[in-house]
Write an enzyme that holds these catalytic residues in place. Structure first.
Site, PDB file in Angstrom:
ATOM      1  N   ASN A  31       5.325  -3.276  -1.007  1.00 11.28           N
ATOM      2  CA  ASN A  31       5.664  -2.021  -0.338  1.00 11.28           C
ATOM      3  C   ASN A  31       4.922  -1.981   0.996  1.00 11.28           C
ATOM      4  O   ASN A  31       3.717  -1.749   1.035  1.00 11.28           O
ATOM      5  CB  ASN A  31       5.246  -0.846  -1.243  1.00 11.28           C
ATOM      6  CG  ASN A  31       5.412   0.488  -0.559  1.00 11.28           C
ATOM      7  OD1 ASN A  31       6.087   0.599   0.470  1.00 11.28           O
ATOM      8  ND2 ASN A  31       4.802   1.521  -1.132  1.00 11.28           N
ATOM      9  N   LYS A  78       5.208   0.150   3.253  1.00 16.25           N
ATOM     10  CA  LYS A  78       5.010   1.541   3.676  1.00 16.25           C
ATOM     11  C   LYS A  78       5.439   1.729   5.145  1.00 16.25           C
ATOM     12  O   LYS A  78       6.337   1.036   5.614  1.00 16.25           O
ATOM     13  CB  LYS A  78       3.549   1.960   3.474  1.00 16.25           C
ATOM     14  CG  LYS A  78       3.022   1.634   2.083  1.00 16.25           C
ATOM     15  CD  LYS A  78       1.773   2.389   1.744  1.00 16.25           C
ATOM     16  CE  LYS A  78       1.170   1.809   0.494  1.00 16.25           C
ATOM     17  NZ  LYS A  78       0.269   2.710  -0.193  1.00 16.25           N
ATOM     18  N   HIS A  95       7.729   7.274  -5.160  1.00 20.90           N
ATOM     19  CA  HIS A  95       6.374   6.804  -4.829  1.00 20.90           C
ATOM     20  C   HIS A  95       5.442   8.012  -4.737  1.00 20.90           C
ATOM     21  O   HIS A  95       5.847   9.081  -4.273  1.00 20.90           O
ATOM     22  CB  HIS A  95       6.395   6.037  -3.500  1.00 20.90           C
ATOM     23  CG  HIS A  95       5.106   5.318  -3.256  1.00 20.90           C
ATOM     24  ND1 HIS A  95       3.994   5.949  -2.762  1.00 20.90           N
ATOM     25  CD2 HIS A  95       4.733   4.036  -3.478  1.00 20.90           C
ATOM     26  CE1 HIS A  95       2.990   5.073  -2.682  1.00 20.90           C
ATOM     27  NE2 HIS A  95       3.426   3.914  -3.114  1.00 20.90           N
ATOM     28  N   GLU A 140       3.181   8.808  -2.772  1.00 15.75           N
ATOM     29  CA  GLU A 140       3.009   9.393  -1.436  1.00 15.75           C
ATOM     30  C   GLU A 140       4.132  10.398  -1.155  1.00 15.75           C
ATOM     31  O   GLU A 140       3.911  11.432  -0.527  1.00 15.75           O
ATOM     32  CB  GLU A 140       2.945   8.278  -0.379  1.00 15.75           C
ATOM     33  CG  GLU A 140       1.596   7.557  -0.442  1.00 15.75           C
ATOM     34  CD  GLU A 140       1.615   6.101  -0.037  1.00 15.75           C
ATOM     35  OE1 GLU A 140       2.574   5.645   0.611  1.00 15.75           O
ATOM     36  OE2 GLU A 140       0.645   5.403  -0.388  1.00 15.75           O
ATOM     37  N   GLU A 155       1.748   3.483 -11.264  1.00 11.80           N
ATOM     38  CA  GLU A 155       0.815   3.441 -10.143  1.00 11.80           C
ATOM     39  C   GLU A 155      -0.128   4.647 -10.216  1.00 11.80           C
ATOM     40  O   GLU A 155       0.230   5.743  -9.744  1.00 11.80           O
ATOM     41  CB  GLU A 155       1.571   3.496  -8.822  1.00 11.80           C
ATOM     42  CG  GLU A 155       2.542   2.360  -8.627  1.00 11.80           C
ATOM     43  CD  GLU A 155       2.799   2.108  -7.150  1.00 11.80           C
ATOM     44  OE1 GLU A 155       2.399   1.051  -6.663  1.00 11.80           O
ATOM     45  OE2 GLU A 155       3.366   3.000  -6.487  1.00 11.80           O
ATOM     46  N   GLY A 174      -4.242   2.379  -2.590  1.00  8.16           N
ATOM     47  CA  GLY A 174      -4.850   2.319  -1.260  1.00  8.16           C
ATOM     48  C   GLY A 174      -6.334   2.642  -1.240  1.00  8.16           C
ATOM     49  O   GLY A 174      -6.910   2.862  -0.179  1.00  8.16           O
ATOM     50  N   SER A 234      -4.056  -1.042  -5.575  1.00 13.03           N
ATOM     51  CA  SER A 234      -5.136  -1.932  -5.148  1.00 13.03           C
ATOM     52  C   SER A 234      -5.093  -3.321  -5.797  1.00 13.03           C
ATOM     53  O   SER A 234      -6.130  -3.929  -6.062  1.00 13.03           O
ATOM     54  CB  SER A 234      -6.503  -1.267  -5.382  1.00 13.03           C
ATOM     55  OG  SER A 234      -6.616  -0.107  -4.562  1.00 13.03           O
TER      56      SER A 234
HETATM   57  C1  PEP Z   1       1.633   1.211  -3.240  1.00 11.58           C
HETATM   58  O1  PEP Z   1       1.709   1.809  -2.184  1.00 11.58           O
HETATM   59  O2  PEP Z   1       2.611   1.197  -3.986  1.00 11.58           O
HETATM   60  C2  PEP Z   1       0.365   0.541  -3.584  1.00 11.58           C
HETATM   61  C3  PEP Z   1       0.227   0.096  -4.794  1.00 11.58           C
HETATM   62  O3  PEP Z   1      -0.574   0.443  -2.586  1.00 11.58           O
HETATM   63  P1  PEP Z   1      -1.929  -0.438  -2.599  1.00 11.58           P
HETATM   64  O4  PEP Z   1      -1.581  -1.774  -3.206  1.00 11.58           O
HETATM   65  O5  PEP Z   1      -2.341  -0.527  -1.190  1.00 11.58           O
HETATM   66  O6  PEP Z   1      -2.911   0.302  -3.466  1.00 11.58           O
END
Ligand code: PEP
Length: 254
Positions: A10, A12, A96, A98, A166, A172, A212
């Site tokens: 992703n 983003k 997601h 976000e 997630e 992040g 992460s």
């Molecule tokens: C994501 O945005 O789906 C995600 C898992 O981000 P990160 O790997 O940066 O934590």
């Protein structure tokens, strides 16, 4: 039936055309396990989808990061599922955290989006996950079950759905879930699917972990019985994404 390992990237809201070309070049040159071992899907911002689709190696696929909840029309700023289908974009990420948190997308709205996108022929990476507050309050599974229920109530065919677990506190932040924490929720989610959808859907639906994930922690996470791959944010913009794809090998030797 074995669940094929799935690694999504992703990207983003990141990147210039030059940076995107560089990432695609790195991916195109990489030696990775074959398509029967791992399914790789990268998700650039909308504006770069045609560029990535036309330059990316043919064994990797692209996903949009969102799409509109119904047929297109007077919805300024939105992109419809039909448009993605028209451009031959096979996948879309929906729900997601976000978008749930910043754009107030509710469980029901995400469920409606998943159902509509599937009905148009898209494959969906549907994201669920709890906040730190919810985890600390002991309600992780209630939250994740409610998010999944809103999808399950609207979807009958799960063959084109991948669930991305997630935890919001891991996205992040550099605070990855421990392999045991990830496995626990994936196992509970699979049991929820068995009880509320069907044994077959529970056995065949891929549940991937996001939050992460990096080149250092991917093998141990990927080795967990119910972790069928990853959705990767930050590290998907870096060459270590290749190492994360290669973590699929842990399932082959398991
Ligand atoms: C994501 O945005 O789906 C995600 C898992 O981000 P990160 O790997 O940066 O934590």
């Amino acid at each position: 039936m074995a669940r094929k390992f799935f690694v999504g990237g992703n990207w983003k809201c990141n990147g210039t055309a030059e940076e995107v070309k560089k990432i695609v070049n790195t991916l195109n040159e990489a030696q990775v396990p074959s398509q029967d071992v791992v399914e790789v899907v990268v998700s650039p911002p909308y504006v770069f989808l045609p560029l990535v689709k036309s330059t990316l190696r043919s064994d990797f696929f692209v996903a949009a990061q969102n799409c509109w909840v119904k047929k297109g029309g007077a919805y300024t700023g939105e992109v419809s599922a039909e448009m993605l289908v028209n451009l031959d974009i096979p996948w879309v990420i929906l729900g997601h955290s976000e978008r749930r948190a910043i754009l107030n997308e509710s469980n029901e709205f995400v469920g409606d989006k998943v159902a509509y996108a599937l009905a148009q022929g898209l494959k969906v990476i549907a994201c669920v996950g709890e906040t730190l507050e919810e985890r600390e309050a002991g309600s992780t599974m209630d939250v994740v079950a409610a998010q999944t229920k809103a999808i399950a109530e609207r979807v009958s065919n799960w063959s084109n759905v991948v669930i991305a677990y997630e935890p919001v506190w891991a996205i992040g932040t550099g605070k990855v879930a421990s392999p045991a924490q990830a496995q626990e929720v994936h196992d509970e989610l699979r049991k929820w699917l068995a009880k509320n959808v069907s044994a077959d859907v529970a056995a065949t639906t891929r549940i991937i972990y996001g939050g992460s994930v990096n080149g250092g922690n991917c093998k141990e996470l990927g080795g967990q019985a119910d972790v069928d791959g990853f959705l990767v944010g930050g590290a998907s913009l870096k060459p270590e994404f290749i190492d994360i794809i290669k973590a699929a090998e842990v399932k082959k030797s398991a």
